[in-house]
Design a protein around this motif. Sequence first.
Motif, PDB file in Angstrom:
ATOM      1  N   THR A 157       0.821  -1.281  -0.049  1.00  0.00           N
ATOM      2  CA  THR A 157      -0.032  -0.099  -0.021  1.00  0.00           C
ATOM      3  C   THR A 157       0.949   1.295   0.090  1.00  0.00           C
ATOM      4  O   THR A 157       0.453   2.422  -0.388  1.00  0.00           O
ATOM      5  CB  THR A 157      -1.034  -0.012   1.184  1.00  0.00           C
ATOM      6  OG1 THR A 157      -0.048   0.060   2.526  1.00  0.00           O
ATOM      7  CG2 THR A 157      -1.870  -1.203   1.118  1.00  0.00           C
ATOM      8  N   VAL A 158       2.186   1.212   0.683  1.00  0.00           N
ATOM      9  CA  VAL A 158       2.937   2.232   0.584  1.00  0.00           C
ATOM     10  C   VAL A 158       3.459   2.695  -0.730  1.00  0.00           C
ATOM     11  O   VAL A 158       3.790   3.979  -0.890  1.00  0.00           O
ATOM     12  CB  VAL A 158       4.218   1.958   1.539  1.00  0.00           C
ATOM     13  CG1 VAL A 158       5.104   1.249   1.042  1.00  0.00           C
ATOM     14  CG2 VAL A 158       4.872   3.310   1.962  1.00  0.00           C
ATOM     15  N   LEU A 159       3.498   1.826  -1.569  1.00  0.00           N
ATOM     16  CA  LEU A 159       3.649   2.023  -3.079  1.00  0.00           C
ATOM     17  C   LEU A 159       2.992   3.180  -3.715  1.00  0.00           C
ATOM     18  O   LEU A 159       3.399   3.809  -4.589  1.00  0.00           O
ATOM     19  CB  LEU A 159       3.743   0.715  -3.759  1.00  0.00           C
ATOM     20  CG  LEU A 159       4.899  -0.163  -3.575  1.00  0.00           C
ATOM     21  CD1 LEU A 159       4.518  -1.578  -4.443  1.00  0.00           C
ATOM     22  CD2 LEU A 159       6.330   0.169  -3.506  1.00  0.00           C
ATOM     23  N   ALA A 160       1.707   3.264  -3.346  1.00  0.00           N
ATOM     24  CA  ALA A 160       0.927   4.096  -3.832  1.00  0.00           C
ATOM     25  C   ALA A 160       1.291   5.887  -3.771  1.00  0.00           C
ATOM     26  O   ALA A 160       0.759   6.617  -4.256  1.00  0.00           O
ATOM     27  CB  ALA A 160      -0.656   4.127  -3.374  1.00  0.00           C
ATOM     28  N   GLN A 161       2.240   6.034  -2.626  1.00  0.00           N
ATOM     29  CA  GLN A 161       2.804   7.056  -2.422  1.00  0.00           C
ATOM     30  C   GLN A 161       3.654   7.457  -3.501  1.00  0.00           C
ATOM     31  O   GLN A 161       4.316   8.809  -3.421  1.00  0.00           O
ATOM     32  CB  GLN A 161       3.311   7.474  -1.068  1.00  0.00           C
ATOM     33  CG  GLN A 161       2.503   7.017   0.238  1.00  0.00           C
ATOM     34  CD  GLN A 161       2.889   6.888   1.444  1.00  0.00           C
ATOM     35  OE1 GLN A 161       4.199   7.365   1.643  1.00  0.00           O
ATOM     36  NE2 GLN A 161       2.499   6.410   2.355  1.00  0.00           N
TER      37      GLN A 161
END
Length: 419
Positions: free
Chosen positions: A289-293
């Motif tokens: 989910t952190v990749l969406a940053q």
Amino acid sequence: MTDSLRLLYFAPKECWPPSTGGQLRNFYLARELAAAGERVTYLGFSDNRARHAQDADTYQFENRNPVGEWCEQLITVPLDSSYSAAKLARGLLGRTPLPVLNYTTPAMQTALKQLLDERDFDIVQVQGLHLADYLPIIRAARSRPVVICDWHNVESELMLRYGEQMKDLPRRLYARATAQRMADMEKRILHEFDAHLAVSERDKAQLMALSPNAPVYVIENGVNVEYYSPKAGQEELPRHRVVFIGSMDYHANIEAVTHFARDVWPQVFAKFPHLIFTIVGRNPPPDVTVLAQSPGIEVTGRVRDVRPYCRESIAAVVPLRIGGGSRLKILEAMAAELPIVSTELGAEGLNVIHGENILLAESDEEFDAALSEICTNSDLRQKLTTGGLQMVQENYDWPVIGARLREVHDGLLSAAGRS
């Protein structure tokens, strides 16, 4: 062979809704065998998580459970997958590896014995290594059924690859020890079942190397081609995505997308800033989910239907570096008429041809170059999509796969003198 062949389809999980690749295989194989005239009883552990997963393929049936339409009887048993101290000790020190112990329960033993006492079966098809310790109960059945093991993966290889990627020493040691116990069990059960099914020629070769005289048949994974294929007259959508589709609670998928997002995507995005790397799949962990940053990356989590994402994509990527089995995600992308870039491991077990129906890439630079070529070369895109669709239609559509398996069933019964 008479059409009244009686089959017990024995699986680690119920097949509805199909929220994993294994459940998809079980649902479609059992359904196609029923369509071919076999009388199917389905026995599996209940999967409460799957009831809430609602992955894309479920919705082709408008969210209703169709199993009762073709299954004579569906029996589920609750699964207690808790890790007691005694179970952990048995899994680490005993003959049976922990993943198999998790699926070997008194409740299922009772249910299986009762079913075999009440009904006679010609064939019992056991779906994988995890249920192999139930074989003595099946052998004691009064009808003396032919017993088949369907190997969704070579589990020892999968566990060994998992361990090689672990940075944590205890997990790596656990995986290595468990892989060895699985390998020992695999070699043993190759001699104990009447026949075996492998999902690819590669997996068959691995099994034959362990037991050269074992009867092993290749029954590939398949795809519902009609469901994924773009419909005639459907509006063409802008192709602004590069998509990865897969369960995001699976360690191999997590490793694949995090590596791709970190080491490949920045170069692709710099050249094609209108594109979005879209990660589609249930239960993404924080590492995903952190990749969406990061610029140009989207993480959707579970979606109702993957097909719109396919229609909006210029390519699908399968950057797997660990894993096993045969790649449903590639077959689905081909049926959706998407060009695919994959590692050789990602396409392992499939009869793909580089440059004809897929592009294979190993290094970060090769992935970047392949995606750049797809984005700029419309002739190549058309060649790959046409070749991929033809391949799945001819070899991997579920009715084609089901017909092959029915031939195997008939041949085994004939050889056993039960035709």
